[in-house]
Design a protein around this motif. Structure first.
Motif, PDB file in Angstrom:
ATOM      1  N   ARG A  99      -7.926 -27.073 -56.771  1.00 45.80           N
ATOM      2  CA  ARG A  99      -6.921 -26.311 -56.022  1.00 45.80           C
ATOM      3  C   ARG A  99      -6.368 -27.123 -54.850  1.00 45.80           C
ATOM      4  N   GLY A 100      -6.518 -28.423 -54.904  1.00 46.63           N
ATOM      5  CA  GLY A 100      -6.028 -29.275 -53.841  1.00 46.63           C
ATOM      6  C   GLY A 100      -4.523 -29.481 -53.903  1.00 46.63           C
ATOM      7  N   THR A 101      -4.033 -30.237 -52.930  1.00 44.51           N
ATOM      8  CA  THR A 101      -2.603 -30.537 -52.828  1.00 44.51           C
ATOM      9  C   THR A 101      -2.327 -31.909 -53.433  1.00 44.51           C
ATOM     10  N   ARG A 102      -1.214 -32.023 -54.107  1.00 44.76           N
ATOM     11  CA  ARG A 102      -0.835 -33.270 -54.770  1.00 44.76           C
ATOM     12  C   ARG A 102      -0.394 -34.288 -53.713  1.00 44.76           C
ATOM     13  N   LEU A 103      -1.262 -35.270 -53.443  1.00 43.73           N
ATOM     14  CA  LEU A 103      -0.953 -36.344 -52.504  1.00 43.73           C
ATOM     15  C   LEU A 103      -1.105 -37.682 -53.226  1.00 43.73           C
ATOM     16  N   ARG A 104      -0.795 -38.758 -52.547  1.00 46.28           N
ATOM     17  CA  ARG A 104      -0.832 -40.081 -53.176  1.00 46.28           C
ATOM     18  C   ARG A 104      -2.093 -40.829 -52.774  1.00 46.28           C
ATOM     19  N   PHE A 105      -2.669 -41.505 -53.754  1.00 45.42           N
ATOM     20  CA  PHE A 105      -3.820 -42.380 -53.523  1.00 45.42           C
ATOM     21  C   PHE A 105      -3.711 -43.523 -54.524  1.00 45.42           C
TER      22      PHE A 105
END
Length: 293
Positions: free
Chosen positions: A204-210
């Motif tokens: 349920r996390g947020t779509r971020l960049r890694f």
């Protein structure tokens, strides 16, 4: 501890095997058991558990141009670091002594000192890198009140003695979820420093960049920092060439912004460090499971 979940023979057997191995290793001197557990994880367990395949898959996704020789090296070195980390966490006072041997350093250390004097809460954020609990041990040794937030494991038999082990490094500890929420909030409101690890896939996390790819990431560290006016500080324990000691680094606090921007800054901070020490991050995690847009 009593548990309401149904009995599962596979998890019980897994726990018994791990308990026995850990007990055997703890009979050995610290300087022998740590590299031995690393070797066992890299050479014996990783091939059977599919860890090498997962390391290759993750590297192929985010660094497809990595030379084959380096990929092969990381397939051995990453599980080695994982094995060392596991037995260190079970080594109690011996691990704590090693973690506290070198004083913490970095631009964020003065901010931690000031927050401690002012009784201001701090959210300390790290990743599954080096040994993620060495920073907590070192900062406790400096006199800070550092608690830890942990994610309970699916195997509750293993979870019970794992939590007991990391409690010997320092307390208080708070389970992620409703069970630990009230105690964690009281601790922060009282000016405590809460250690968190945020580099695992969160459904349920947020779509971020890694590493240039979408990774579902929990915003909880930044949200807590904003809600309780806490500093948000990245900190890492970099394993040194001897394989035993650590360089404890405290980075400058992340400026207040939106939870998304602050958490992206945490991802970026960890990525810089991982690129400099590729063998110390847990590439065995299924980090990039974000569904396509």
């Amino acid at each position: 501890m009593q548990h309401s979940s149904p009995f599962r023979l596979d998890l019980w057997l897994q726990d018994r095997a791990l308990r026995g191995l850990i007990r055997l290793l703890l009979w050995l001197p610290y300087r022998v058991r740590v590299p031995l557990c690393g070797w066992m994880m890299a050479q014996l367990i990783a091939p059977l558990a599919g860890y090498r395949r997962r390391v290759r898959k993750n590297l192929a996704r985010v660094m497809p141009d990595l030379p084959p020789d380096e990929v092969r090296r990381l397939c051995r070195a990453v599980p080695d670091n994982v094995g060392r980390t596991i037995i260190e966490l079970y080594s109690g006072a011996e691990f704590v002594a090693v973690a506290r041997k070198t004083p913490p350093r970095g631009p964020g250390l003065a901010a931690l000192d000031a927050a401690h004097r002012a009784n201001r809460p701090v959210i300390l954020v790290t990743g599954h890198f080096g040994n993620y609990d060495a920073s907590r041990a070192a900062l406790l040794g400096r006199g800070f009140r550092v608690g830890g937030l942990y994610r309970p494991m699916k195997n509750h038999w293993f979870n019970d003695h794992y939590v007991a082990a990391i409690s010997r490094i320092g307390t208080p500890l708070f389970a992620r979820g409703k069970r630990g929420l009230a105690g964690m909030v009281r601790f922060l409101r009282g000016g405590g420093m809460l250690g968190m690890v945020i580099d695992q896939h969160m459904r349920r996390g947020t779509r971020l960049r890694f590493f240039g790819h979408d990774a579902l990431t929990a915003l909880s560290a930044a949200e807590l920092a904003l809600k309780y006016d806490a500093l948000l500080v990245p900190t890492y324990a970099i394993r040194q060439p001897d394989g035993l000691s650590f360089d404890i680094v405290v980075e400058a606090p992340i400026p207040q912004d939106t939870p998304e921007a602050m958490t992206q800054a945490l991802n970026d901070s960890l990525e810089v460090l991982v690129r400099d020490h590729m063998d110390q991050w847990f590439w065995i995690h299924r980090r990039w499971k974000a569904p396509p847009l």
